[in-house]
Design an enzyme around this catalytic site. Sequence first.
Site: not given
Lengths: 414, 96
Positions: A102, A146-147, A204, A372
């Site tokens: 990224k 994100d955590n 998310c 999952c």
Amino acid sequence: MADAAERIPGLFRRAEALELGTDELRRYGRHISMPEVGEEGQKRLKAARVLLVGAGGLGSPAAMYLAAAGVGTLGLVDFDEVDFSNLHRQLLHGTADVGRPKLDSARDRLLDLNPEVSIEAFGTRLTSQNALGVLGGWDVVVDGSDNFPTRYLVNDACVLLGIPNVWGAIFRFEGQASVFGVSDGPCYRCIFREPPPPGAVPSCAEAGVLGILPGLVGTIQAAEAVKLVLGLGRTLAGRLLLVDALGMDFREVEIARDPECPVCGNAPTVTGLIDYEAFCGMPGEQAAAGADGGGSDGASADGAGDTSDRITVWQLRHKLDEGEAPVLVDVREPFEWRICNLEEEGARLVPLSELPGRLDELDEDREIVVYCHTGSRSALAVRYLRQEGFVRARNLMGGIAAWAEEIDPDMPTY
Amino acid sequence: MEETAAAPHVTVKLPAPLRPHAGGREEARVEASTVGEALRRLAGRHAALGAHLFDDAGRVRGHVNVFVGGRRVDDPASEALGEGDEVRLVPSIAGG
């Protein structure tokens, strides 16, 4: 610029030593023509060093607007590669960038927007060991991680270093934003004293997010960062902005510094960085890989024994190879099953919401491995199954994402 | 309903992370004199929501904030409610 009040110590003086070239005067003309910004303000932006933690959903719009606005030095912290599932919201990256780091695609995009900007890239996971080094020396930090462990880590490091933390977070159709750690305002820990129990708030990746939502919230973060640099306006310090994209409802609630806050309070008990994975009740990196549980919270099993409620992907692979195949239950949604699954290994799809009504399909005496996407929903499923008497139910740690990474690199990811 | 007619009618606003534990509701109406009572009544209706709101010691969990009229509530048990008040729950989220 009569109304500007310096919020970043020393920044105005650094800016005075800079000049704007003809190209910069043309590029930033619509800024400079506003008396609140002027040439002085644009020089302050040029002098500014803003670090973005995360080049994802929030980091994309924040970085692009900050680059376009002429922030002189942008730092980016991200260790991820671009995935197809990023593209619906992470506009720093394009389809051709899938598979690239990224940081590489972000650098290309930002330098295309504004070649005047200097980019400093940190291709690493932010940890308690490196955070003070990475964050030190920046004027403003924009938290787009994100955590939960990273959010507490960024908060604590910012408080310890005295750096404003422009914070934003998103979930499905809702977002939150604030500015922490400035003057007498609160820090993240003043408001969110403790992290949620592991698995209580899905990520998310698990719960989904409206692709446009980080565009709203990340842009708000960029605006707050620019205001901090320019010394203009009223920031979100002391306010928590709540964004609801479904109702298109923006409201704010008052938040205040907690004198008893363990990090920024009057008698802080956290005076250095701690183990944030353990603080958030998660197994550490080593435990997640099944190597050992040391350093984590001790209460969590490491997946080593057959009575554990967890199993690693390598342990599952071994069981399958040895002909000890457990019942494999996939609790994701059907669309996720269509992207990738373990059907060849004997898995069956039982979406989490259908599990209570389909218990009769499972055998209480057999070992059951539930998976999952990344392990959160399956953790809930295992807890439920064990309560219902399926005492040999185990959670596949890291989910099918870990399987794809460790066992089957050809598996499509999302 | 009649036996608690004296308690104010209030609305508890539920954000997305908590809705799955309350039958998908965006809000719930309860009669309660304090914020703590409102949350207990809600937890009585939805056990799963109760587990997300309260810790084992019965305190509101540290990642859940409660606001009434835009103001943060420090002690839900002693925070009195008035007729028509709106109680807003704001749990932490981490997506980025």
